[in-house]
Scaffold this active site. Structure first.
Site, PDB file in Angstrom:
ATOM      1  N   GLN A  17      43.753  32.640  54.109  1.00  0.00           N
ATOM      2  CA  GLN A  17      44.211  31.251  54.209  1.00  0.00           C
ATOM      3  C   GLN A  17      45.402  31.003  55.137  1.00  0.00           C
ATOM      4  O   GLN A  17      45.415  30.024  55.889  1.00  0.00           O
ATOM      5  CB  GLN A  17      44.574  30.731  52.799  1.00  0.00           C
ATOM      6  CG  GLN A  17      44.967  29.273  52.806  1.00  0.00           C
ATOM      7  CD  GLN A  17      45.364  28.698  51.466  1.00  0.00           C
ATOM      8  OE1 GLN A  17      45.932  27.632  51.398  1.00  0.00           O
ATOM      9  NE2 GLN A  17      45.069  29.375  50.365  1.00  0.00           N
ATOM     10  N   GLU A 139      49.177  34.300  48.026  1.00  0.00           N
ATOM     11  CA  GLU A 139      49.861  33.042  47.706  1.00  0.00           C
ATOM     12  C   GLU A 139      50.875  33.106  46.558  1.00  0.00           C
ATOM     13  O   GLU A 139      52.056  32.826  46.721  1.00  0.00           O
ATOM     14  CB  GLU A 139      48.784  31.987  47.382  1.00  0.00           C
ATOM     15  CG  GLU A 139      49.299  30.685  46.827  1.00  0.00           C
ATOM     16  CD  GLU A 139      50.032  29.846  47.850  1.00  0.00           C
ATOM     17  OE1 GLU A 139      49.524  29.676  48.966  1.00  0.00           O
ATOM     18  OE2 GLU A 139      51.127  29.343  47.533  1.00  0.00           O
ATOM     19  N   ASP A 168      50.654  30.209  51.419  1.00  0.00           N
ATOM     20  CA  ASP A 168      49.656  30.436  52.466  1.00  0.00           C
ATOM     21  C   ASP A 168      49.679  29.314  53.508  1.00  0.00           C
ATOM     22  O   ASP A 168      50.065  29.513  54.655  1.00  0.00           O
ATOM     23  CB  ASP A 168      48.259  30.509  51.848  1.00  0.00           C
ATOM     24  CG  ASP A 168      47.977  31.868  51.222  1.00  0.00           C
ATOM     25  OD1 ASP A 168      48.668  32.834  51.580  1.00  0.00           O
ATOM     26  OD2 ASP A 168      47.077  31.960  50.386  1.00  0.00           O
ATOM     27  N   GLY A 247      65.840  14.701  43.785  1.00  0.00           N
ATOM     28  CA  GLY A 247      66.980  14.129  44.501  1.00  0.00           C
ATOM     29  C   GLY A 247      67.954  13.434  43.567  1.00  0.00           C
ATOM     30  O   GLY A 247      67.968  13.658  42.367  1.00  0.00           O
ATOM     31  N   GLY A 248      68.775  12.577  44.141  1.00  0.00           N
ATOM     32  CA  GLY A 248      69.805  11.896  43.353  1.00  0.00           C
ATOM     33  C   GLY A 248      69.299  10.670  42.607  1.00  0.00           C
ATOM     34  O   GLY A 248      70.076  10.000  41.930  1.00  0.00           O
TER      35      GLY A 248
HETATM   36  N1  COA Z   1      37.247  45.417  63.416  1.00  0.00           N
HETATM   37  C1  COA Z   1      37.626  46.551  62.802  1.00  0.00           C
HETATM   38  N2  COA Z   1      38.518  46.586  61.791  1.00  0.00           N
HETATM   39  C2  COA Z   1      39.041  45.403  61.400  1.00  0.00           C
HETATM   40  C3  COA Z   1      38.695  44.180  62.012  1.00  0.00           C
HETATM   41  C4  COA Z   1      37.758  44.227  63.073  1.00  0.00           C
HETATM   42  N3  COA Z   1      37.362  43.120  63.670  1.00  0.00           N
HETATM   43  N4  COA Z   1      39.377  43.204  61.384  1.00  0.00           N
HETATM   44  C5  COA Z   1      40.123  43.771  60.431  1.00  0.00           C
HETATM   45  N5  COA Z   1      39.941  45.092  60.438  1.00  0.00           N
HETATM   46  C6  COA Z   1      40.552  46.081  59.568  1.00  0.00           C
HETATM   47  C7  COA Z   1      42.047  46.131  59.687  1.00  0.00           C
HETATM   48  O1  COA Z   1      42.421  46.820  60.845  1.00  0.00           O
HETATM   49  C8  COA Z   1      42.453  46.850  58.406  1.00  0.00           C
HETATM   50  O2  COA Z   1      42.222  48.217  58.561  1.00  0.00           O
HETATM   51  P1  COA Z   1      43.276  49.368  58.123  1.00  0.00           P
HETATM   52  O3  COA Z   1      43.558  49.099  56.668  1.00  0.00           O
HETATM   53  O4  COA Z   1      42.535  50.630  58.339  1.00  0.00           O
HETATM   54  O5  COA Z   1      44.482  49.224  58.938  1.00  0.00           O
HETATM   55  C9  COA Z   1      41.393  46.339  57.432  1.00  0.00           C
HETATM   56  O6  COA Z   1      40.386  45.706  58.214  1.00  0.00           O
HETATM   57  C10 COA Z   1      41.825  45.362  56.376  1.00  0.00           C
HETATM   58  O7  COA Z   1      42.917  44.561  56.748  1.00  0.00           O
HETATM   59  P2  COA Z   1      43.951  44.045  55.635  1.00  0.00           P
HETATM   60  O8  COA Z   1      44.808  43.031  56.276  1.00  0.00           O
HETATM   61  O9  COA Z   1      44.621  45.213  55.001  1.00  0.00           O
HETATM   62  O10 COA Z   1      42.983  43.316  54.575  1.00  0.00           O
HETATM   63  P3  COA Z   1      43.046  43.329  52.974  1.00  0.00           P
HETATM   64  O11 COA Z   1      41.870  42.520  52.552  1.00  0.00           O
HETATM   65  O12 COA Z   1      43.149  44.683  52.402  1.00  0.00           O
HETATM   66  O13 COA Z   1      44.407  42.547  52.626  1.00  0.00           O
HETATM   67  C11 COA Z   1      45.916  40.658  52.614  1.00  0.00           C
HETATM   68  C12 COA Z   1      44.456  41.138  52.632  1.00  0.00           C
HETATM   69  C13 COA Z   1      45.895  39.171  52.789  1.00  0.00           C
HETATM   70  C14 COA Z   1      46.578  41.034  51.293  1.00  0.00           C
HETATM   71  C15 COA Z   1      46.674  41.336  53.794  1.00  0.00           C
HETATM   72  O14 COA Z   1      45.977  41.105  54.982  1.00  0.00           O
HETATM   73  C16 COA Z   1      48.108  40.816  53.939  1.00  0.00           C
HETATM   74  O15 COA Z   1      49.003  41.155  53.180  1.00  0.00           O
HETATM   75  N6  COA Z   1      48.334  39.997  54.973  1.00  0.00           N
HETATM   76  C17 COA Z   1      49.660  39.502  55.301  1.00  0.00           C
HETATM   77  C18 COA Z   1      50.101  38.424  54.367  1.00  0.00           C
HETATM   78  C19 COA Z   1      49.141  37.291  54.271  1.00  0.00           C
HETATM   79  O16 COA Z   1      48.782  36.656  55.237  1.00  0.00           O
HETATM   80  N7  COA Z   1      48.766  36.974  53.031  1.00  0.00           N
HETATM   81  C20 COA Z   1      48.094  35.748  52.719  1.00  0.00           C
HETATM   82  C21 COA Z   1      46.671  35.804  52.911  1.00  0.00           C
HETATM   83  S1  COA Z   1      46.075  34.176  52.641  1.00  0.00           S
END
Ligand code: COA
Length: 415
Positions: A17, A139, A168, A247-248
């Site tokens: 998001q 979030e 988010d 607020g106030g």
């Molecule tokens: N091709 C190949 N690999 C890809 C890719 C693509 N097109 N797109 C994503 N990936 C890989 C990434 O490189 C990562 O690999 P790695 O773990 O080996 O480095 C993997 O996919 C997953 O990415 P990740 O961001 O860890 O996803 P997740 O689902 O495990 O985590 C979140 C999701 C949101 C918790 C995390 O991305 C995060 O903390 N983001 C920052 C904060 C944020 O925006 N949070 C709010 C989300 S609404």
């Protein structure tokens, strides 16, 4: 008509998001947003909270309008070559992967700067540098760590998260502003830069009035507009203030006619000092205009509970819309508690493009929230979200790949 961000190309590496909110906004402002997704997988939200089996979820469609989608395995060397070609041609790379994920892909800041020194690299992370910088964040974690949860809810209840996605979507909006500012600065420096919007920081920014109150509390030991005053106790930290006005000008949520059966038959009522005589007249308490106990804002702070209870006796005789109509005649600030159903059906919001009906090839018609920023010279036309990889061939062709090269990449599952 032209758009504010015409000519700006965004390499959109966002998912879920926070990041998609940012790039959707940039797309609405006219940028060409190319969303990069994993082949065969795509943004996880495509398949989350599904209401129609096999069809992109509303979670995805409502956060990815006006974008193009390409699929690409960015961990495959050939995929990385495509990615490098995109980096060379784009102005901004936006990402919200877990900390370190971009580096693990080999897309370091040094690498990007080397092949496109004008590129702006914009990131959402849960936390800024410090003890939590490596954490994955969603979030509600941000709402808790940014000070929102500890200050939301009622004094006698636990901390509470809010339905507004301030962690988010709130952070995505902050990031979009940073990107536009970096694009502007690039006009004079010729250089790109890194833009970081940590979710904790964005939530705290939106909760800044509570840090204001923390310091007021530490200095004076009390805060007169909080419901804890005058009878309750204040502790060391800003307490939860229920529905008190931030607020106030004291305010509260009051029952309206029908509240027994309708969970949203309520109105927010603000006893703004300037219209206090009008409030007294409307509720039938003209005596309060001169009465010492109620005549001044300071005096009223000692009696807010009985005051709102008396006003509620009046609001309970009216529907929230009837009350609005009467109160607005006297410029008394108030607002109906609108349900999502009422908002979805509100004709005024359809007319302004705030609620938009969109046609999607596999989903059919659905409602979405349009661009909340209205610009006279850059109107927003909300276009449906892309299907997974819908624009892969188109984008690769624009990058100079031939149809046989595209076919080979597809055969090797790079795209
Ligand atoms: N091709 C190949 N690999 C890809 C890719 C693509 N097109 N797109 C994503 N990936 C890989 C990434 O490189 C990562 O690999 P790695 O773990 O080996 O480095 C993997 O996919 C997953 O990415 P990740 O961001 O860890 O996803 P997740 O689902 O495990 O985590 C979140 C999701 C949101 C918790 C995390 O991305 C995060 O903390 N983001 C920052 C904060 C944020 O925006 N949070 C709010 C989300 S609404």
């Amino acid at each position: 008509m032209s758009k504010a961000l015409d000519g700006v190309r965004i390499l959109d590496f966002t998912h879920v998001q926070s990041g998609p909110t940012c790039t959707q906004l940039l797309a609405w402002l006219g940028a060409d947003v190319i969303k990069v997704e994993r082949a065969g997988v795509g943004d996880a939200t495509r398949g989350q909270l599904c209401d129609i089996p096999g069809v992109d979820s509303l979670y995805f469609t409502m956060l990815n309008h006006n974008k193009r989608s390409i699929t690409l395995d960015t961990k495959n060397p050939k995929g990385k070559q495509v990615l490098d070609a995109l980096i060379k041609q784009c102005d901004v790379l936006v990402e919200n992967f877990a900390p370190g994920a971009l580096d693990r892909m080999g897309i370091t800041w040094q690498h990007i700067e080397q092949i496109n020194p004008r590129m702006i690299v914009a990131s959402v992370k849960g936390f800024g540098p410090g003890p939590y910088e490596h954490c994955k964040v969603y979030e509600n974690v941000a709402q808790c760590a940014g000070g929102s949860a500890s200050t939301t809810g009622f004094d006698d209840g636990p901390p509470m998260v809010t339905g507004a996605q301030i962690g988010d979507s709130g952070t995505g909006l902050h990031l979009a502003l940073g990107i536009v500012a970096a694009l502007y600065q690039r006009n004079s420096t010729g250089r790109g830069q890194k833009v970081l919007a940590p979710m904790q920081d964005a939530v705290l920014n939106l909760c800044r009035v509570k840090l204001r109150d923390q310091q007021r509390l530490e200095r004076t030991g009390t805060m007169h507009e909080y419901p804890q005053y005058p009878d309750g106790k204040f502790g060391a930290a800003v307490p939860r203030a229920g529905n008190a006005s931030g607020g106030g000008q004291p305010g509260s949520i009051l029952k309206c006619k029908g509240w027994e059966t309708d969970p949203n038959a309520y109105i927010y009522f603000i006893t703004q000092a300037a219209v206090w005589p009008a409030v007294c007249k409307v509720i039938g308490e003209k005596g309060w205009i001169e009465d010492e106990a109620f005549a001044t804002p300071a005096a009223r702070l000692l009696h807010l509970k009985p005051i709102f209870s008396r006003i509620e006796q009046w609001t309970m005789t009216k529907t929230k819309f009837e009350a609005m109509e009467i109160l607005n005649q006297y410029d008394i600030p108030c607002g109906p508690i609108l349900s999502m159903k009422e908002i979805a059906e509100e004709p005024g919001l359809r007319q302004t493009g705030t609620i938009v009906e969109v046609e999607h090839p596999t989903r059919g018609k659905y409602l979405t929230v349009g661009n909340p920023i209205k610009m006279s010279d850059s109107p927003t036309e909300v276009m449906r979200s892309p299907l997974l990889g819908e624009h892969t061939d188109e984008v690769l062709t624009q990058l100079g790949y031939s149809s046989s090269e595209i076919a080979a990449l597809r055969a090797e599952r790079v795209i």
